[in-house]
Enzyme design. Structure first.
Site, PDB file in Angstrom:
ATOM      1  N   GLY A 131       0.821  -1.200   0.000  1.00 27.85           N
ATOM      2  CA  GLY A 131       0.000   0.000   0.000  1.00 27.85           C
ATOM      3  C   GLY A 131       0.859   1.256   0.000  1.00 27.85           C
ATOM      4  O   GLY A 131       2.060   1.219   0.300  1.00 27.85           O
ATOM      5  N   CYS A 132       0.252   2.390  -0.328  1.00 27.41           N
ATOM      6  CA  CYS A 132       1.012   3.627  -0.479  1.00 27.41           C
ATOM      7  C   CYS A 132       1.492   4.175   0.865  1.00 27.41           C
ATOM      8  O   CYS A 132       2.680   4.458   1.043  1.00 27.41           O
ATOM      9  CB  CYS A 132       0.199   4.663  -1.250  1.00 27.41           C
ATOM     10  SG  CYS A 132      -1.469   4.946  -0.611  1.00 27.41           S
ATOM     11  N   PHE A 133       0.570   4.329   1.831  1.00 26.52           N
ATOM     12  CA  PHE A 133       0.991   4.752   3.162  1.00 26.52           C
ATOM     13  C   PHE A 133       1.993   3.752   3.733  1.00 26.52           C
ATOM     14  O   PHE A 133       2.991   4.127   4.345  1.00 26.52           O
ATOM     15  CB  PHE A 133      -0.211   4.834   4.105  1.00 26.52           C
ATOM     16  CG  PHE A 133      -0.832   6.200   4.226  1.00 26.52           C
ATOM     17  CD1 PHE A 133      -0.057   7.341   4.393  1.00 26.52           C
ATOM     18  CD2 PHE A 133      -2.208   6.357   4.200  1.00 26.52           C
ATOM     19  CE1 PHE A 133      -0.635   8.600   4.523  1.00 26.52           C
ATOM     20  CE2 PHE A 133      -2.801   7.604   4.329  1.00 26.52           C
ATOM     21  CZ  PHE A 133      -2.009   8.725   4.490  1.00 26.52           C
ATOM     22  N   ALA A 134       1.718   2.460   3.530  1.00 24.43           N
ATOM     23  CA  ALA A 134       2.595   1.422   4.067  1.00 24.43           C
ATOM     24  C   ALA A 134       4.001   1.555   3.505  1.00 24.43           C
ATOM     25  O   ALA A 134       4.995   1.384   4.231  1.00 24.43           O
ATOM     26  CB  ALA A 134       2.029   0.043   3.757  1.00 24.43           C
ATOM     27  N   ALA A 136       5.581   4.337   2.341  1.00 26.70           N
ATOM     28  CA  ALA A 136       6.258   5.512   2.905  1.00 26.70           C
ATOM     29  C   ALA A 136       6.675   5.269   4.349  1.00 26.70           C
ATOM     30  O   ALA A 136       7.798   5.600   4.751  1.00 26.70           O
ATOM     31  CB  ALA A 136       5.341   6.732   2.813  1.00 26.70           C
TER      32      ALA A 136
END
Length: 321
Positions: A131-134, A136
């Site tokens: 995932g994107c937040f994951a 970063a």
């Protein structure tokens, strides 16, 4: 040449994937499937591709025309799709949803975070793209977990509106999002599960809280994660740890100045800054949620699987201004 098929071709991640792949020197796009847009020109939906792509969205395709399938469907749809793929399909699958990211759901999929799992990715034929937040947040924490130095973590992170997908909603349309900011899913975001599993992979026995407060930003794309925790390392020791960990990673770069979103938008880069404040270690991580947080990382994983230069087709420049 690698023959690529894209399933769920009408959304933001698919648009970014097409944009990257049409310039990849070892890729031919065999088909772009979309049930909702079948028969229409691809560039009628992804208007930035006018003059670059002369294809129609397909509905019924022969999956065996593809060496690798990129699944860009909504969360919850990939599992049923994979279950229904003909047994004759012998290619690779890279899924951009959250259906296979957690260990209990993996079903043979390898978690595709190259900065942590590169060797496993190289041997895999099914990849669960992070995932994107994951992405970063994990890039802010991996060196500490690898050194077994993680304890309770505090995170504030803000994302652009494209992180919510293409379908408009009450919190993504312009009149609400513009000149606005808000917190959502405090301490309960769906990416916490995959973050926790990776931390435990690198630091067995890690059971500390990961306190994550996500925020919606009034910009289209990009993620900035601000992470801090207690740490006995000096700033010099922490920098040495991070620089050594990322020394052979082509897209994760340590920076001295506070990074900003515009430096990474439209690229597969992650910029990471480490600073010490009294006993707190403060890490800032920035990525483009649609590229390093989705489609670019998916292409990076494809490159690794096929033994190509990891950065092939991904030397993209940020918009900067």
């Amino acid at each position: 040449m690698i023959n690529v098929g894209i399933v769920g071709g009408a959304g933001y991640t698919a648009g970014e994937l097409i944009r990257i792949l049409i310039h990849h020197p070892q890729v031919k796009i065999s088909f772009i499937q979309s049930s909702s847009q079948a028969g229409l020109e691809v560039c009628s939906t992804h208007t930035d591709l006018v003059g670059n792509v002369d294809m129609l969205f397909a509905k019924d395709v022969d999956y065996n025309e593809a060496d690798v399938l990129f699944l860009c469907m909504g969360h919850g749809r990939s599992k049923s799709f994979v279950d229904a793929i003909p047994t004759s399909f012998e290619g690779n699958i890279i899924d951009l949803s959250n259906d296979f990211r957690l260990n209990e759901d993996a079903d043979g999929f390898v978690y595709g975070l190259p900065e942590c799992n590169k060797e496993a990715i190289a041997k895999a034929n099914k990849i669960a793209n992070p995932g994107c937040f994951a992405t970063a947040i994990q890039l802010a924490l991996l060196p500490l977990a690898n050194a077994a130095l993680l304890n309770e973590v505090h995170i504030h992170a803000i994302t652009g509106s494209t992180g919510a997908g293409q379908a408009p909603s009450a919190t993504t349309h312009f009149s609400w999002r513009n000149n606005n900011a808000s917190v959502y899913k405090s301490f309960s975001h769906q990416h916490l599960g995959e973050i926790g599993e990776t931390m435990q992979q690198l630091q067995p026995g890690f059971r500390h809280d990961i306190n994550f407060v996500p925020m919606r930003g009034n910009f289209p794309r990009g993620i900035l994660a601000s992470v801090y925790l207690d740490c006995d390392l000096s700033e010099e020791e922490a920098l040495k740890l991070y620089n050594e960990y990322y020394s052979d990673q082509p897209f994760t770069h340590m920076v001295k100045s506070s990074p900003d979103v515009k430096q990474v938008v439209n690229t597969n880069k992650a910029l990471v800054q480490v600073k010490k404040h009294n006993n707190k270690l403060h890490i800032i991580s920035v990525i483009d949620n649609l590229v390093k947080g989705a489609s670019g990382q998916a292409v990076q994983n494809m490159n690794i699987i096929y033994g190509l230069d990891e950065a092939m087709g991904l030397q993209l420049k940020s918009v900067a201004f």
